[in-house]
Structures are given as C-alpha cells and as structure tokens.
Design a protein around this motif. Sequence first.
Motif, mmCIF file in Angstrom:
data_model
loop_
_atom_site.group_PDB
_atom_site.id
_atom_site.type_symbol
_atom_site.label_atom_id
_atom_site.label_comp_id
_atom_site.label_asym_id
_atom_site.label_seq_id
_atom_site.Cartn_x
_atom_site.Cartn_y
_atom_site.Cartn_z
ATOM 1 N N ILE A 106 25.803 24.481 44.625
ATOM 2 C CA ILE A 106 26.427 25.659 45.236
ATOM 3 C C ILE A 106 27.472 25.229 46.274
ATOM 4 C CG2 ILE A 106 24.523 26.028 46.921
ATOM 5 C CD1 ILE A 106 26.504 28.791 45.165
ATOM 6 N N GLU A 107 27.234 24.097 46.934
ATOM 7 C CA GLU A 107 28.216 23.603 47.924
ATOM 8 C C GLU A 107 29.538 23.282 47.230
ATOM 9 O OE1 GLU A 107 25.053 22.504 47.797
ATOM 10 O OE2 GLU A 107 24.397 23.568 49.615
ATOM 11 N N GLU A 108 29.456 22.656 46.053
ATOM 12 C CA GLU A 108 30.699 22.308 45.342
ATOM 13 C C GLU A 108 31.424 23.566 44.859
ATOM 14 O OE1 GLU A 108 30.277 18.162 43.007
ATOM 15 O OE2 GLU A 108 28.559 19.489 42.760
ATOM 16 N N LYS A 109 30.644 24.531 44.400
ATOM 17 C CA LYS A 109 31.266 25.757 43.875
ATOM 18 C C LYS A 109 31.819 26.638 44.999
ATOM 19 C CE LYS A 109 27.568 26.665 41.417
ATOM 20 N NZ LYS A 109 26.562 27.150 40.468
ATOM 21 N N GLN A 110 31.125 26.589 46.129
ATOM 22 C CA GLN A 110 31.526 27.445 47.250
ATOM 23 C C GLN A 110 32.965 27.185 47.695
ATOM 24 O OE1 GLN A 110 28.398 27.070 50.069
ATOM 25 N NE2 GLN A 110 27.819 29.208 49.843
ATOM 26 N N HIS A 111 33.406 25.980 47.471
ATOM 27 C CA HIS A 111 34.765 25.604 47.786
ATOM 28 C C HIS A 111 35.783 26.587 47.176
ATOM 29 C CE1 HIS A 111 38.081 22.946 48.509
ATOM 30 N NE2 HIS A 111 38.389 22.928 47.239
ATOM 31 N N TYR A 112 35.398 27.194 46.050
ATOM 32 C CA TYR A 112 36.325 28.093 45.344
ATOM 33 C C TYR A 112 36.056 29.569 45.603
ATOM 34 C CZ TYR A 112 37.410 23.814 42.849
ATOM 35 O OH TYR A 112 37.783 22.553 42.544
ATOM 36 N N MET A 113 35.118 29.842 46.523
ATOM 37 C CA MET A 113 34.863 31.259 46.841
ATOM 38 C C MET A 113 35.980 31.748 47.730
ATOM 39 S SD MET A 113 30.911 31.662 47.733
ATOM 40 C CE MET A 113 29.695 31.940 46.486
ATOM 41 N N ALA A 114 36.704 32.754 47.271
ATOM 42 C CA ALA A 114 37.855 33.211 48.051
ATOM 43 C C ALA A 114 37.954 34.719 47.947
ATOM 44 C CB ALA A 114 39.121 32.563 47.510
ATOM 45 N N GLN A 115 38.435 35.329 48.980
ATOM 46 C CA GLN A 115 38.618 36.771 48.959
ATOM 47 C C GLN A 115 40.009 37.130 48.446
ATOM 48 O OE1 GLN A 115 35.672 37.946 48.868
ATOM 49 N NE2 GLN A 115 36.034 39.604 50.307
ATOM 50 N N GLU A 116 40.933 36.196 48.568
ATOM 51 C CA GLU A 116 42.322 36.446 48.202
ATOM 52 C C GLU A 116 42.429 36.792 46.710
ATOM 53 O OE1 GLU A 116 45.881 37.223 48.321
ATOM 54 O OE2 GLU A 116 44.842 36.997 50.252
ATOM 55 N N LEU A 117 43.024 37.936 46.409
ATOM 56 C CA LEU A 117 43.088 38.430 45.035
ATOM 57 C C LEU A 117 43.817 37.484 44.078
ATOM 58 C CD1 LEU A 117 42.381 40.806 43.234
ATOM 59 C CD2 LEU A 117 44.440 41.965 44.048
ATOM 60 N N PHE A 118 44.904 36.879 44.570
ATOM 61 C CA PHE A 118 45.717 36.055 43.666
ATOM 62 C C PHE A 118 45.458 34.561 43.856
ATOM 63 C CE2 PHE A 118 47.958 40.119 44.224
ATOM 64 C CZ PHE A 118 47.906 40.564 42.909
ATOM 65 N N GLU A 119 44.294 34.223 44.368
ATOM 66 C CA GLU A 119 43.889 32.818 44.516
ATOM 67 C C GLU A 119 43.919 32.144 43.128
ATOM 68 O OE1 GLU A 119 43.045 30.151 47.299
ATOM 69 O OE2 GLU A 119 42.945 32.270 47.827
ATOM 70 N N PRO A 120 44.510 30.933 43.027
ATOM 71 C CA PRO A 120 44.613 30.312 41.697
ATOM 72 C C PRO A 120 43.259 29.999 41.045
ATOM 73 C CG PRO A 120 45.992 29.159 43.302
ATOM 74 C CD PRO A 120 45.223 30.183 44.062
ATOM 75 N N ILE A 121 42.263 29.667 41.877
ATOM 76 C CA ILE A 121 40.928 29.393 41.321
ATOM 77 C C ILE A 121 39.931 30.189 42.151
ATOM 78 C CG2 ILE A 121 39.201 27.627 40.781
ATOM 79 C CD1 ILE A 121 41.420 25.552 40.929
ATOM 80 N N ARG A 122 39.108 30.959 41.489
ATOM 81 C CA ARG A 122 38.192 31.810 42.252
ATOM 82 C C ARG A 122 36.818 31.828 41.594
ATOM 83 N NH1 ARG A 122 39.746 37.976 43.925
ATOM 84 N NH2 ARG A 122 37.738 38.482 44.775
ATOM 85 N N TYR A 123 35.811 31.432 42.370
ATOM 86 C CA TYR A 123 34.428 31.484 41.907
ATOM 87 C C TYR A 123 33.749 32.620 42.658
ATOM 88 C CZ TYR A 123 29.465 30.302 41.898
ATOM 89 O OH TYR A 123 28.103 30.353 41.814
ATOM 90 N N GLY A 124 32.950 33.391 41.990
ATOM 91 C CA GLY A 124 32.303 34.496 42.697
ATOM 92 C C GLY A 124 31.199 35.111 41.879
ATOM 93 N N THR A 125 30.741 36.240 42.367
ATOM 94 C CA THR A 125 29.649 36.937 41.710
ATOM 95 C C THR A 125 29.921 38.436 41.750
ATOM 96 O OG1 THR A 125 27.231 37.041 41.634
ATOM 97 C CG2 THR A 125 28.228 37.146 43.819
ATOM 98 N N SER A 126 29.167 39.197 40.955
ATOM 99 C CA SER A 126 29.278 40.652 40.890
ATOM 100 C C SER A 126 30.654 41.075 40.352
ATOM 101 C CB SER A 126 28.996 41.273 42.259
ATOM 102 O OG SER A 126 28.805 42.663 42.138
ATOM 103 N N PHE A 127 31.100 42.287 40.709
ATOM 104 C CA PHE A 127 32.358 42.818 40.164
ATOM 105 C C PHE A 127 33.365 42.972 41.284
ATOM 106 C CE2 PHE A 127 34.753 46.676 38.528
ATOM 107 C CZ PHE A 127 35.460 45.980 37.583
ATOM 108 N N ASN A 128 32.992 43.761 42.269
ATOM 109 C CA ASN A 128 33.858 43.910 43.431
ATOM 110 C C ASN A 128 33.031 43.514 44.648
ATOM 111 O OD1 ASN A 128 35.514 44.665 45.495
ATOM 112 N ND2 ASN A 128 35.344 46.869 45.120
ATOM 113 N N GLU A 129 33.218 42.272 45.110
ATOM 114 C CA GLU A 129 32.352 41.757 46.172
ATOM 115 C C GLU A 129 32.521 42.492 47.497
ATOM 116 O OE1 GLU A 129 32.112 37.164 45.526
ATOM 117 O OE2 GLU A 129 33.595 38.167 44.271
ATOM 118 N N ALA A 130 33.633 43.222 47.613
ATOM 119 C CA ALA A 130 33.834 43.982 48.848
ATOM 120 C C ALA A 130 32.847 45.160 48.905
ATOM 121 C CB ALA A 130 35.264 44.493 48.905
ATOM 122 N N ALA A 131 32.407 45.610 47.728
ATOM 123 C CA ALA A 131 31.452 46.734 47.706
ATOM 124 C C ALA A 131 30.048 46.162 47.889
ATOM 125 C CB ALA A 131 31.567 47.475 46.385
ATOM 126 N N VAL A 132 29.561 46.129 49.139
ATOM 127 C CA VAL A 132 28.321 45.401 49.439
ATOM 128 C C VAL A 132 27.066 46.142 48.982
ATOM 129 C CG1 VAL A 132 29.176 44.028 51.358
ATOM 130 C CG2 VAL A 132 28.350 46.346 51.783
#
Length: 350
Positions: A106-132
């Motif tokens: 998870i530490e390696e993947k977390q590097h790619y967790m980004a909120q920026e919509l147009f981030e070139p590489i984005r790792y995440g979960t769910s659909f819209n993470e802003a909707a908590v």
Amino acid sequence: MATSCNPLIRKYSNVKELTDLASLPSLFITRNPTAEAAEIIIRKEIPVIDFSFLMSQNSGQRSRTVGDIGKACKDWGCFTIINHGMVENLQTAMKDAFDEFFDLTIEEKQHYMAQELFEPIRYGTSFNEAAVDVRYWRDYLRIIAHPVFSYPAKPLNFRKISEEYTRNMREISIELLRAISESLGLPEATMEEALQLKSCIQLLISNLYPPCPQPELALGLPPHSDSSILTIVMQSNTKACLQVQHGGKWVPVEAIPNSFFVILGDIMEIASNGTYNSLLHRVVLNNESTRMSIVSTIGPPLEALVSPLPQLVDSIRNRPALFRETTYKEYVQLQKQNQEEKSVLSLIKL
Ligand SMILES: O=C(O)CCC(=O)C(=O)O
Ligand SMILES: [Fe+2]
C-alpha cells in the motif's frame, strides 16, 4: 487529501485488503435488495460485431458491418467485438502487469493517490472519493496513455506492455469511429477530424473488484455514463458483472472469450446530436472471485470544442442542435462535480 482527515475513509483506502470481513461495512451499502426485487434484470443478446469485416476487401461485407454497427449504436449504445486482431498474449500480459501493480504494498501504491483530476497516474478506490458517505467496492489504477504516455515505475514491464496495448486500442477505436461516422451517412474521417483525435486523450484504467462479503448490498460502480467518445472494455473473467441499461432494464454483459465490449460515451451523444445515446452501465459484485476489467477510453484533447457535428444540425428541417458547445475539459470537470446519472449531459442540453 480528504482521505487523510477521515479515519474511517483512511481505513478503507482500498478494498483489496478488506479480506476478512464477515459482513459489509455500512459505508458500502448502496443497494436495498428488497426494494430492488422490482428492478428488472433480463438476459438479452447484445449485438456482436465481427471487427475483421471492417477490414474486408469485400465492400459489401464492410458496408453491411457498418450498418450493423449503426444499428447497435442506435438500439443499444454498445456492442461486443470479436476478431479484433489483438493477440491474446498481449491481453494476458496487460492483465498480469495490472495484477502485479495491485499486489504492490500500500505504501508503494499510495504514491499515486492523487486528488488532481488530470493527474497522469492515479491510484484510488470507489467512484467519487470526494463523496465520503458512499463507497463503491472497487480499486483502480488510471493512467493517461495519450497524447503523452505515462506509466508507473513498477512493475518494470508495465511500460512496454501498456504502450503496445494502448496503441492497439487506439487503432481499434479509430477504426470503429470511422465506421460510426459512415453509419451516420458522413465521410469516414468526420469524427476524427472534428474531435481532433490525432491528439486524443486516451485513458487506460484497470478496475479491480475483489470478492465482496455481501454482493447483493453493494456495487462495484454505480450507474453512470462515460465522458468519453468511445470506451473499450476487456473483462478478465466470464462472470457477467457489467450490466447495461436497455429499455429501462438491466442486461448483464456476457463476456465472450477474447472479445472486447464497446460502450458509447457522452461525447458521442453530443457529436451525433443525439442520434446515438451514451450508455448507462453499472458493475455488480460476486463473493467468489476477483474480477478485473481493463478499460481504454478515447476523448478529444482537453481544449477541443465539443458540439454536435454541423452536418447533423439543420434547424430548418427540424434538427436543431441539442447541446451547447463546451470544451472537453469543462465537460469532464462538470462530470466530476456531479455524479448523478446522465446529469452532465442534461446540464448542457439546449
Ligand atoms: O468494470 C467494468 O466492466 C466497467 C468499468 C467502467 O464502467 C468504467 O471504468 O467506466
Ligand atoms: Fe464506465
């Protein structure tokens, strides 16, 4: 990031690691099986297109296939393609490379967790993470593959495989868009030219849906339409978890081995001036095996102006433009702010 200040969300920064749950955490409950008993799911044959016929020297065969594609776009907003020419080894290699990525710590993947919509590489979960308050049972890795190609540092072979995979997918997408232009009675290059697809934005997304302890209560992805022109999905197993809306009912997509599933996105609905509608689809879950999908989407460049093709607008003959002009960037931003079904298209409807 929103996730760092909410301990509950932080605990569920992905679903892959949620392996020992006896029941589903309430955050993920998005379905009510009793209410949904009335929701109709039917099995129906989704159109199958032999892609090799588009390359046929036999012009009758090509034009029949163009007609079949047009009918599928009109009646369904989706179709399956077979004989698409991508070798199976490349599909397996792409799936294995994504598997290796999701298996990183998870530490390696977390590097790619980004909120920026147009981030070139984005790792995440769910659909819209802003909707908590609502969570979907899905982890993803999304990379921008074109016009500038991005790739994660690990696994090491990801770059080579995804470059080839996305190039193949671009070629298939362009060929389909030529056929779709023809099916609208237009010269084959119409869509590529109007939407500036030489500099198209291509996203490569892998969605991972681990087994879910109570699949009837959760969803992998909520009902949505894609903001692309065209989306091509490769399903990693034959469990029909992708469902499409057809005539007010949900139809499961049976994954024919070595086939791809083609979905029309919102930009197609705008460009075709509503002749073809974008497809509402969702992902349901199972409690037996992990499902992965690998998705390529094609959209115009961010600064491109998107509007109904002028050839399909004729106010005198009762065919006025149905949508106002936007840039693709504005459209994608609107989509991210508003997660309701088809809501963004209705926002730009004239
Ligand atoms: O997982 C699937 O089959 C579909 C994924 C999807 O709809 C998406 O990534 O937009
Ligand atoms: Fe989608």
